[in-house]
Motif scaffolding. Sequence first.
Motif, PDB file in Angstrom:
ATOM      1  N   THR A  37      40.434  59.893  94.542  1.00 29.45           N
ATOM      2  CA  THR A  37      39.686  59.768  93.294  1.00 29.45           C
ATOM      3  C   THR A  37      40.512  58.988  92.276  1.00 29.45           C
ATOM      4  O   THR A  37      41.734  58.913  92.391  1.00 29.45           O
ATOM      5  CB  THR A  37      39.346  61.152  92.711  1.00 29.45           C
ATOM      6  OG1 THR A  37      40.541  61.880  92.485  1.00 29.45           O
ATOM      7  CG2 THR A  37      38.447  61.942  93.642  1.00 29.45           C
ATOM      8  N   GLU A  38      39.811  58.410  91.296  1.00 26.23           N
ATOM      9  CA  GLU A  38      40.513  57.671  90.246  1.00 26.23           C
ATOM     10  C   GLU A  38      39.670  57.606  88.995  1.00 26.23           C
ATOM     11  O   GLU A  38      38.463  57.821  89.038  1.00 26.23           O
ATOM     12  CB  GLU A  38      40.870  56.260  90.696  1.00 26.23           C
ATOM     13  CG  GLU A  38      39.693  55.318  90.768  1.00 26.23           C
ATOM     14  CD  GLU A  38      40.076  53.883  91.103  1.00 26.23           C
ATOM     15  OE1 GLU A  38      41.213  53.656  91.520  1.00 26.23           O
ATOM     16  OE2 GLU A  38      39.226  53.015  90.944  1.00 26.23           O
ATOM     17  N   GLY A  39      40.309  57.295  87.877  1.00 30.53           N
ATOM     18  CA  GLY A  39      39.613  57.074  86.618  1.00 30.53           C
ATOM     19  C   GLY A  39      39.788  58.213  85.638  1.00 30.53           C
ATOM     20  O   GLY A  39      40.748  58.982  85.701  1.00 30.53           O
ATOM     21  N   THR A  40      38.817  58.350  84.736  1.00 28.39           N
ATOM     22  CA  THR A  40      38.845  59.383  83.711  1.00 28.39           C
ATOM     23  C   THR A  40      38.547  60.733  84.337  1.00 28.39           C
ATOM     24  O   THR A  40      37.588  60.868  85.080  1.00 28.39           O
ATOM     25  CB  THR A  40      37.806  59.077  82.613  1.00 28.39           C
ATOM     26  OG1 THR A  40      38.100  57.797  82.050  1.00 28.39           O
ATOM     27  CG2 THR A  40      37.815  60.122  81.522  1.00 28.39           C
ATOM     28  N   LYS A  41      39.354  61.732  84.032  1.00 28.96           N
ATOM     29  CA  LYS A  41      39.109  63.081  84.529  1.00 28.96           C
ATOM     30  C   LYS A  41      38.254  63.807  83.496  1.00 28.96           C
ATOM     31  O   LYS A  41      38.705  64.134  82.415  1.00 28.96           O
ATOM     32  CB  LYS A  41      40.409  63.828  84.762  1.00 28.96           C
ATOM     33  CG  LYS A  41      40.179  65.197  85.363  1.00 28.96           C
ATOM     34  CD  LYS A  41      41.447  65.808  85.872  1.00 28.96           C
ATOM     35  CE  LYS A  41      41.113  67.058  86.642  1.00 28.96           C
ATOM     36  NZ  LYS A  41      42.225  67.511  87.433  1.00 28.96           N
ATOM     37  N   TYR A  42      36.980  64.019  83.854  1.00 25.70           N
ATOM     38  CA  TYR A  42      36.027  64.709  82.999  1.00 25.70           C
ATOM     39  C   TYR A  42      36.053  66.201  83.315  1.00 25.70           C
ATOM     40  O   TYR A  42      36.698  66.630  84.268  1.00 25.70           O
ATOM     41  CB  TYR A  42      34.611  64.168  83.240  1.00 25.70           C
ATOM     42  CG  TYR A  42      34.420  62.751  82.782  1.00 25.70           C
ATOM     43  CD1 TYR A  42      34.129  62.474  81.456  1.00 25.70           C
ATOM     44  CD2 TYR A  42      34.520  61.696  83.671  1.00 25.70           C
ATOM     45  CE1 TYR A  42      33.940  61.170  81.023  1.00 25.70           C
ATOM     46  CE2 TYR A  42      34.333  60.391  83.252  1.00 25.70           C
ATOM     47  CZ  TYR A  42      34.039  60.137  81.925  1.00 25.70           C
ATOM     48  OH  TYR A  42      33.862  58.856  81.502  1.00 25.70           O
ATOM     49  N   GLY A  43      35.312  66.987  82.555  1.00 21.84           N
ATOM     50  CA  GLY A  43      35.194  68.415  82.824  1.00 21.84           C
ATOM     51  C   GLY A  43      34.560  68.690  84.177  1.00 21.84           C
ATOM     52  O   GLY A  43      34.729  69.759  84.750  1.00 21.84           O
ATOM     53  N   CYS A  44      33.849  67.710  84.717  1.00 21.36           N
ATOM     54  CA  CYS A  44      33.168  67.874  86.003  1.00 21.36           C
ATOM     55  C   CYS A  44      33.892  67.174  87.149  1.00 21.36           C
ATOM     56  O   CYS A  44      33.431  67.214  88.282  1.00 21.36           O
ATOM     57  CB  CYS A  44      31.742  67.342  85.896  1.00 21.36           C
ATOM     58  SG  CYS A  44      31.644  65.655  85.256  1.00 21.36           S
ATOM     59  N   GLY A  45      35.021  66.533  86.903  1.00 22.77           N
ATOM     60  CA  GLY A  45      35.775  65.884  87.976  1.00 22.77           C
ATOM     61  C   GLY A  45      36.062  64.420  87.694  1.00 22.77           C
ATOM     62  O   GLY A  45      35.894  63.943  86.580  1.00 22.77           O
ATOM     63  N   THR A  46      36.490  63.708  88.735  1.00 20.08           N
ATOM     64  CA  THR A  46      36.794  62.278  88.628  1.00 20.08           C
ATOM     65  C   THR A  46      35.926  61.503  89.606  1.00 20.08           C
ATOM     66  O   THR A  46      35.300  62.074  90.489  1.00 20.08           O
ATOM     67  CB  THR A  46      38.279  61.993  88.938  1.00 20.08           C
ATOM     68  OG1 THR A  46      38.599  62.575  90.186  1.00 20.08           O
ATOM     69  CG2 THR A  46      39.197  62.566  87.884  1.00 20.08           C
ATOM     70  N   ARG A  47      35.910  60.189  89.452  1.00 22.17           N
ATOM     71  CA  ARG A  47      35.104  59.319  90.314  1.00 22.17           C
ATOM     72  C   ARG A  47      35.723  59.272  91.710  1.00 22.17           C
ATOM     73  O   ARG A  47      36.918  59.079  91.872  1.00 22.17           O
ATOM     74  CB  ARG A  47      35.042  57.912  89.724  1.00 22.17           C
ATOM     75  CG  ARG A  47      34.180  56.949  90.509  1.00 22.17           C
ATOM     76  CD  ARG A  47      34.045  55.629  89.784  1.00 22.17           C
ATOM     77  NE  ARG A  47      35.298  54.921  89.656  1.00 22.17           N
ATOM     78  CZ  ARG A  47      35.748  54.047  90.557  1.00 22.17           C
ATOM     79  NH1 ARG A  47      35.040  53.778  91.625  1.00 22.17           N
ATOM     80  NH2 ARG A  47      36.885  53.425  90.373  1.00 22.17           N
ATOM     81  N   LYS A  48      34.883  59.439  92.710  1.00 23.94           N
ATOM     82  CA  LYS A  48      35.348  59.394  94.094  1.00 23.94           C
ATOM     83  C   LYS A  48      35.460  57.957  94.565  1.00 23.94           C
ATOM     84  O   LYS A  48      34.525  57.192  94.442  1.00 23.94           O
ATOM     85  CB  LYS A  48      34.399  60.177  94.999  1.00 23.94           C
ATOM     86  CG  LYS A  48      34.483  61.681  94.791  1.00 23.94           C
ATOM     87  CD  LYS A  48      33.101  62.270  94.684  1.00 23.94           C
ATOM     88  CE  LYS A  48      33.134  63.739  94.365  1.00 23.94           C
ATOM     89  NZ  LYS A  48      33.368  64.050  92.979  1.00 23.94           N
ATOM     90  N   VAL A  49      36.625  57.570  95.093  1.00 25.92           N
ATOM     91  CA  VAL A  49      36.864  56.208  95.545  1.00 25.92           C
ATOM     92  C   VAL A  49      36.512  56.089  97.025  1.00 25.92           C
ATOM     93  O   VAL A  49      35.766  55.204  97.435  1.00 25.92           O
ATOM     94  CB  VAL A  49      38.330  55.791  95.314  1.00 25.92           C
ATOM     95  CG1 VAL A  49      38.594  54.406  95.856  1.00 25.92           C
ATOM     96  CG2 VAL A  49      38.661  55.856  93.844  1.00 25.92           C
ATOM     97  N   ARG A  50      37.060  56.988  97.834  1.00 26.32           N
ATOM     98  CA  ARG A  50      36.733  56.960  99.257  1.00 26.32           C
ATOM     99  C   ARG A  50      37.040  58.304  99.885  1.00 26.32           C
ATOM    100  O   ARG A  50      37.769  59.120  99.341  1.00 26.32           O
ATOM    101  CB  ARG A  50      37.476  55.856  99.978  1.00 26.32           C
ATOM    102  CG  ARG A  50      38.954  56.071 100.141  1.00 26.32           C
ATOM    103  CD  ARG A  50      39.610  54.869 100.831  1.00 26.32           C
ATOM    104  NE  ARG A  50      40.997  55.157 101.117  1.00 26.32           N
ATOM    105  CZ  ARG A  50      41.524  55.170 102.324  1.00 26.32           C
ATOM    106  NH1 ARG A  50      40.785  54.876 103.364  1.00 26.32           N
ATOM    107  NH2 ARG A  50      42.791  55.446 102.496  1.00 26.32           N
ATOM    108  N   LYS A  51      36.445  58.531 101.066  1.00 23.73           N
ATOM    109  CA  LYS A  51      36.657  59.753 101.823  1.00 23.73           C
ATOM    110  C   LYS A  51      37.627  59.462 102.967  1.00 23.73           C
ATOM    111  O   LYS A  51      37.488  58.461 103.655  1.00 23.73           O
ATOM    112  CB  LYS A  51      35.337  60.261 102.388  1.00 23.73           C
ATOM    113  CG  LYS A  51      35.475  61.523 103.228  1.00 23.73           C
ATOM    114  CD  LYS A  51      34.152  61.924 103.832  1.00 23.73           C
ATOM    115  CE  LYS A  51      33.886  60.970 104.979  1.00 23.73           C
ATOM    116  NZ  LYS A  51      32.768  61.277 105.811  1.00 23.73           N
ATOM    117  N   ILE A  52      38.590  60.348 103.165  1.00 25.67           N
ATOM    118  CA  ILE A  52      39.510  60.261 104.295  1.00 25.67           C
ATOM    119  C   ILE A  52      38.951  61.181 105.368  1.00 25.67           C
ATOM    120  O   ILE A  52      38.909  62.398 105.197  1.00 25.67           O
ATOM    121  CB  ILE A  52      40.941  60.707 103.909  1.00 25.67           C
ATOM    122  CG1 ILE A  52      41.415  60.006 102.641  1.00 25.67           C
ATOM    123  CG2 ILE A  52      41.893  60.506 105.078  1.00 25.67           C
ATOM    124  CD1 ILE A  52      41.475  58.509 102.724  1.00 25.67           C
TER     125      ILE A  52
END
Length: 79
Positions: A6-21
Amino acid sequence: MCNLETEGTKYGCGTRKVRKIDCNSPYCIHSVRHSPNCMDCHCERYLGPDLKETITFTTTNYCASCQYWFKGPGAQHIR
């Protein structure tokens, strides 16, 4: 158990998912190896901890898509 990056702004609901491993396990529902016809599925349903998390800013607010459900017209109001 599959993990996320994940990357980006950490909101109260989480961060943006970049990719799944992918864990490549037939017993994880998030894996490409999991059978789509898994009968009476008791396979792993949860993702593991983020493998990599790059936070650029932290806020307690919700992201735009979650704002509607938690603070906006879609939220359940306590009577």
